[in-house]
Write an enzyme that holds these catalytic residues in place. Structure first.
Site, PDB file in Angstrom:
ATOM      1  CG  HIS A   1       9.846   7.159  22.726  1.00 31.45           C
ATOM      2  ND1 HIS A   1       9.926   6.500  21.741  1.00 31.45           N
ATOM      3  CD2 HIS A   1       8.995   8.197  22.149  1.00 31.45           C
ATOM      4  CE1 HIS A   1       9.536   6.898  20.787  1.00 31.45           C
ATOM      5  NE2 HIS A   1       9.021   8.357  20.901  1.00 31.45           N
TER       6      HIS A   1
ATOM      7  CE  LYS B   1      11.696  22.881  20.542  1.00 35.03           C
ATOM      8  NZ  LYS B   1      10.272  22.543  20.113  1.00 35.03           N
TER       9      LYS B   1
ATOM     10  CG  ASP C   1      40.073  -5.461   6.490  1.00 33.08           C
ATOM     11  OD1 ASP C   1      40.809  -5.681   5.128  1.00 33.08           O
ATOM     12  OD2 ASP C   1      39.840  -6.345   7.223  1.00 33.08           O
ATOM     13  CE1 TYR C   2      37.682  -4.690  -2.629  1.00 38.06           C
ATOM     14  CE2 TYR C   2      39.398  -6.520  -2.359  1.00 38.06           C
ATOM     15  CZ  TYR C   2      38.159  -5.968  -2.842  1.00 38.06           C
ATOM     16  OH  TYR C   2      37.487  -6.530  -4.211  1.00 38.06           O
TER      17      TYR C   2
ATOM     18  CG  ASP D   1      43.674  -7.005   2.564  1.00 43.13           C
ATOM     19  OD1 ASP D   1      44.710  -7.179   2.949  1.00 43.13           O
ATOM     20  OD2 ASP D   1      42.653  -8.124   2.144  1.00 43.13           O
TER      21      ASP D   1
ATOM     22  CE  LYS E   1       2.257  22.926  20.923  1.00 46.31           C
ATOM     23  NZ  LYS E   1       2.074  23.518  19.759  1.00 46.31           N
TER      24      LYS E   1
ATOM     25  CG  ASP F   1       9.134  12.670  24.522  1.00 47.36           C
ATOM     26  OD1 ASP F   1       9.015  13.769  24.157  1.00 47.36           O
ATOM     27  OD2 ASP F   1       9.180  11.640  23.866  1.00 47.36           O
TER      28      ASP F   1
ATOM     29  CD  GLU G   1       6.601  15.031  21.983  1.00 51.71           C
ATOM     30  OE1 GLU G   1       5.932  14.087  21.954  1.00 51.71           O
ATOM     31  OE2 GLU G   1       7.594  15.116  21.291  1.00 51.71           O
TER      32      GLU G   1
ATOM     33  CB  SER H   1       9.048  20.346  15.960  1.00 50.10           C
ATOM     34  OG  SER H   1       9.726  21.110  16.929  1.00 50.10           O
TER      35      SER H   1
ATOM     36  CD  GLU I   1      69.335  -6.289  22.365  1.00 48.08           C
ATOM     37  OE1 GLU I   1      70.582  -6.617  22.225  1.00 48.08           O
ATOM     38  OE2 GLU I   1      68.590  -7.114  22.715  1.00 48.08           O
TER      39      GLU I   1
ATOM     40  CD  GLU J   1      12.524  15.335  21.993  1.00 50.53           C
ATOM     41  OE1 GLU J   1      11.147  15.421  21.642  1.00 50.53           O
ATOM     42  OE2 GLU J   1      13.440  15.011  21.449  1.00 50.53           O
TER      43      GLU J   1
ATOM     44  NE  ARG K   1      13.429  18.884  18.690  1.00 54.34           N
ATOM     45  CZ  ARG K   1      12.546  18.040  18.791  1.00 54.34           C
ATOM     46  NH1 ARG K   1      11.457  18.245  18.188  1.00 54.34           N
ATOM     47  NH2 ARG K   1      12.584  16.649  19.138  1.00 54.34           N
TER      48      ARG K   1
ATOM     49  CG  HIS L   1      15.056  12.417  18.453  1.00 49.42           C
ATOM     50  ND1 HIS L   1      15.034  11.225  18.449  1.00 49.42           N
ATOM     51  CD2 HIS L   1      13.831  12.850  18.507  1.00 49.42           C
ATOM     52  CE1 HIS L   1      13.535  10.673  18.234  1.00 49.42           C
ATOM     53  NE2 HIS L   1      12.996  11.876  18.352  1.00 49.42           N
ATOM     54  CG  ASN L   2      12.763  10.849  21.592  1.00 48.87           C
ATOM     55  OD1 ASN L   2      12.057  12.078  22.055  1.00 48.87           O
ATOM     56  ND2 ASN L   2      12.347   9.753  21.006  1.00 48.87           N
TER      57      ASN L   2
END
Length: 755
Positions: free
Chosen positions: A352, A435, A703-704, A650, A437, A339, A386, A519, A195, A337, A546, A307-308
């Site tokens: 970082h 990638k 949703d407005y 809405d 030096k 560092d 890096e 880069s 049902e 990447e 990059r 990135h990072n």
């Protein structure tokens, strides 16, 4: 209980029975945060709940469908940090979809751990193998349980009213009661099982689909084989030679009625199932598989790039984790990447620099690459380095790269000769390219080298931050003048991706080697695009570029990658940990071509004899604009965005075009008051697409709210070239990019050439 509604057998399965009884395990967050929790699988085999003994009735739950994988043993940083305390055979990790953190658990015994590991894997496999109709049955069952407040297995009218609110339906009481009485065949004043399913079907009657069905049905009751052929030709614009054969296959696959199958006909139920299936999706099925030529030079592809990658949150204080690499690689990322800085005990660390982000060992990052680099895609991974380390720790880095990665690490040109252009992704399958030096070039590599170190210029992201700050001229000058000692061992690990300082496009054209990679910060790249867009595209036909986020984006926000794809830039590095428009575009571009992380650039971006300017695409020889017409018909079962039980959305739909500047556009439908369950629009939106090969289309539902910012409901993003015409469903995704089944849009699409 012997089985669940989804057909999963519990009786006789010791692992599932043990999970239903429940287990006390330790939830581990760090070396110091280890707390006991009681974990239990609910009898529906779809929900896990757990609670602390101290908090009494307070408990947390998560759905099995939220879990992507189960890792066994010490396969997370948290469990590795406690390895001396808990043996690996008692440890496991639940990995959640999207960006939600992992759940690290330790059982009291190896047997208990195995029960949960094997049981969870079985539940996940069962969900993955579930058909659309089974998923819908499960979804209906979930709503029944939510509405059945007193847990008596029945739903009275008051519970029905609550259910309608929960399902995003605003319906007057008289109409709701009429539906309830029609579904209550047993006349007991409550609904149960069949049902409730009938009540649901009355709620979800698709008048929009019925309208299309009856337009093509000869008798209004069914689609004959001829009717279906006509629909496929006229509306779906199927280009197959044997439309009759396709129609037969659709009936055989999607029609639930055996009687209709014998008549070679399709019922309204089968028609709806077809339209809701992958064949009726907006995404061209053939484009989801590997369909592009993978034998062109590496510089001819857009490459999914992070990135990072080690950061899980912001750029200043957030945690660093190998989990960042695992998640990125599992999303198809092909350029990650690192560092690197000098660490304690002679071991290089990744973090970082000059911030409060936490540190992880370089060797752990390399180990995660070995384990996960090629699980999703077999095409090459670029490790963007890096390097801030001393020569001694650079040698340690080279040692880890060589010993941990072994043959995965590309250590020489493919044929031992000096090439004139990049090898292809096909030729580089299963390889990791460093990638960074390099002392000298590929030409020098083939000569005997006596020196153990060399001097290279030191441009890196931390120096480039100054480019975004006009008051830091002295820092910028210092950064460009500085030099760095580089160990020969690390230099030799760099083959096809030598990082160099960029002078000018003219200088690159005259002097640069194809393997020299530059880069740019987003601001520098925008400046180059403004000044010489066509030169930028030409440069990227031969060399890798990059582009990465501004150093001022400390919140890990992203720039719009479309700007950089317009220049043919291959490595557009984004913060994968941050959801939003930018990652939607990235996910949308790379969801094609077998999710392999490489997308072939348009032909005009690969040529070196002609120039394409993204600002004036109409100057290109093959210029052919297209009209793009979308009729937004309806939406189905949109999720609630407001936790208030009385709140109903809405909704309105926005269609965005992202591409060359001439194509950037967006249009919206009206908003529909108080109906997130089955809103109907029939609003038509029209666009002109000047460069279809670069255009991305993003469908957004919001949703407005006239008093405050609109709330996000769902989105779906895909390349314009992957769109199927005709009547199509768009299966919406969350902000995190995960499915919010069964939420969808129903649209009609037409594309035509403009004279």
């Amino acid at each position: 209980m012997s089985s669940t509604g989804s057909g999963l057998r519990i009786q006789g399965d010791d692992n599932l029975e043990s999970m239903i009884v429940g287990t006390v395990m330790r939830k581990i967050k760090s070396r110091t945060w280890k707390k006991q929790r009681y974990f239990k699988l609910q009898e529906d085999c779809k929900t896990i709940w757990y609670k602390s003994k101290k908090t009494g009735n307070a408990r947390s739950t998560f759905s099995v469908s939220d879990v992507e994988a189960v890792r066994e043993g010490h396969q997370s940083e948290v469990l590795l940090s406690t390895a001396d305390e808990f043996p690996p055979d008692r440890c496991f990790t639940l990995v959640f979809r999207g960006r939600r953190g992992n759940l690290d658990l330790v059982a009291d015994s190896a047997d208990e751990a195995q029960s949960w590991i094997k049981g969870m894997r079985k539940l996940i496999e069962n969900l993955e193998n579930m058909g659309d109709s089974e998923k819908l049955d499960q979804w209906i069952g979930d709503w029944f349980k939510k509405a059945d407040k007193n847990n008596d297995g029945r739903m009275n009218f008051q519970e029905c009213r609550v259910l309608l609110k929960m399902m995003n339906v605003e319906m007057n009481e008289h109409h709701a009661h009429r539906l309830f009485m029609m579904a209550d065949k047993s006349q007991t004043g409550s609904l149960e099982d069949d049902e409730f399913v009938l009540f649901y079907k009355m709620l979800t009657q698709r008048e929009d689909v019925l309208r299309v069905f009856q337009e093509y049905s000869g008798d209004g009751q069914k689609l004959s084989l001829g009717d279906l052929e006509e629909f496929l030709r006229e509306e779906q614009l199927e280009e197959v030679d044997e439309v009759q054969q396709l129609a037969m296959e659709i009936i055989e696959r999607y029609e639930p009625s055996d009687t209709a199958k014998l008549l070679k006909a399709m019922s309204i139920d089968g028609f709806l199932i077809y339209l809701m299936s992958p064949a009726g999706s907006i995404f061209l099925p053939g484009r989801q598989n590997l369909y592009q030529d993978m034998s062109q030079p590496l510089s001819h592809y857009f490459i999914s790039s992070s990135h990072n990658t080690y950061l899980m949150e912001d750029q200043l204080r957030g945690p660093s984790s190998v989990e960042g690499y695992i998640r990125a690689l599992k999303r198809g990322c092909r350029c990650v990447e690192v560092d690197c800085w000098d660490g304690a005990n002679g071991e290089p660390v990744v973090y970082h620099g000059h911030t409060f982000t936490s540190k992880i060992l370089f060797k752990d990052v390399v180990s995660s690459l070995r384990s996960y680099a090629f699980k999703v895609s077999e095409y090459p991974v670029i490790l963007s380095l890096e390097n801030h380390c001393s020569v001694d720790q650079q040698r340690v880095m080279a040692h880890h790269l060589n010993t941990i990665l072994g043959d995965m690490l590309l250590k020489s040109t493919l044929d031992g000769k000096i090439p004139s252009c990049f090898p292809s992704p096909e030729e580089l399958k299963g390889k990791i390219l460093l990638k960074g030096k390099k002392i000298g070039g590929l030409e020098d590599r083939l000569e005997p080298e006596d020196s153990l170190t060399g001097e290279v210029s030191d441009e890196d992201e931390s120096a480039e931050i100054s480019e975004d700050n006009l008051h830091s001229n002295s820092l910028r000058r210092r950064a460009k003048k500085s030099k760095q000692r580089l160990s020969k061992e690390l230099s030799d690990c760099v083959v096809y991706c030598k990082s160099v300082h960029f002078n000018s496009f003219k200088h690159s054209r005259m002097h640069s080697k194809f393997y020299e990679t530059s880069s740019f910060t987003e601001s520098k790249a925008r400046k180059l695009l403004r000044e010489s867009g066509a030169e930028f595209v030409l440069h990227n036909a031969r060399q890798l570029t990059r582009v990465y986020p501004s150093g001022l984006r400390t919140d890990s926000s992203n720039f719009n990658p479309q700007e950089m794809w317009n220049t043919g830039t291959q490595i557009v590095a984004l913060n994968f940990q941050t959801a939003g428009l930018e990652m939607d575009l990235n996910d949308g571009l790379f969801c094609q071509n077998g999710f392999c992380g490489y997308v072939l650039k348009p032909e005009y971006m690969r040529r070196s004899d002609k120039r394409f300017d993204p600002d004036v695409p109409q100057n290109w020889d093959g210029y052919q604009p297209l009209s793009f017409c979308i009729q937004v018909i309806s939406a189905q079962q949109l999720p609630k965005v407001n936790i208030k039980e009385s709140s109903v959305v809405d909704p309105f739909v926005r269609v965005e075009i992202h591409g060359v500047p001439l194509d950037q556009a967006k249009q919206e439908t009206r908003y529909i008051d108080n109906n997130g369950f089955n809103p109907v629009w029939y609003d038509t939106l029209r666009f002109t697409i000047h460069t279809p090969e670069l255009a991305m289309v993003r469908f957004v539902v919001e949703d407005y709210d006239k008093a405050s910012r609109n709330d996000f409901v769902g989105q779906y993003t895909l390349p314009f070239t992957c769109i199927q015409q005709g009547y199509r469903h768009i299966h919406l995704l969350s902000k995190d990019g995960t499915s919010i089944h069964p939420a969808s849009l129903f649209v009609h699409i037409r594309v035509a050439k403009l004279v």
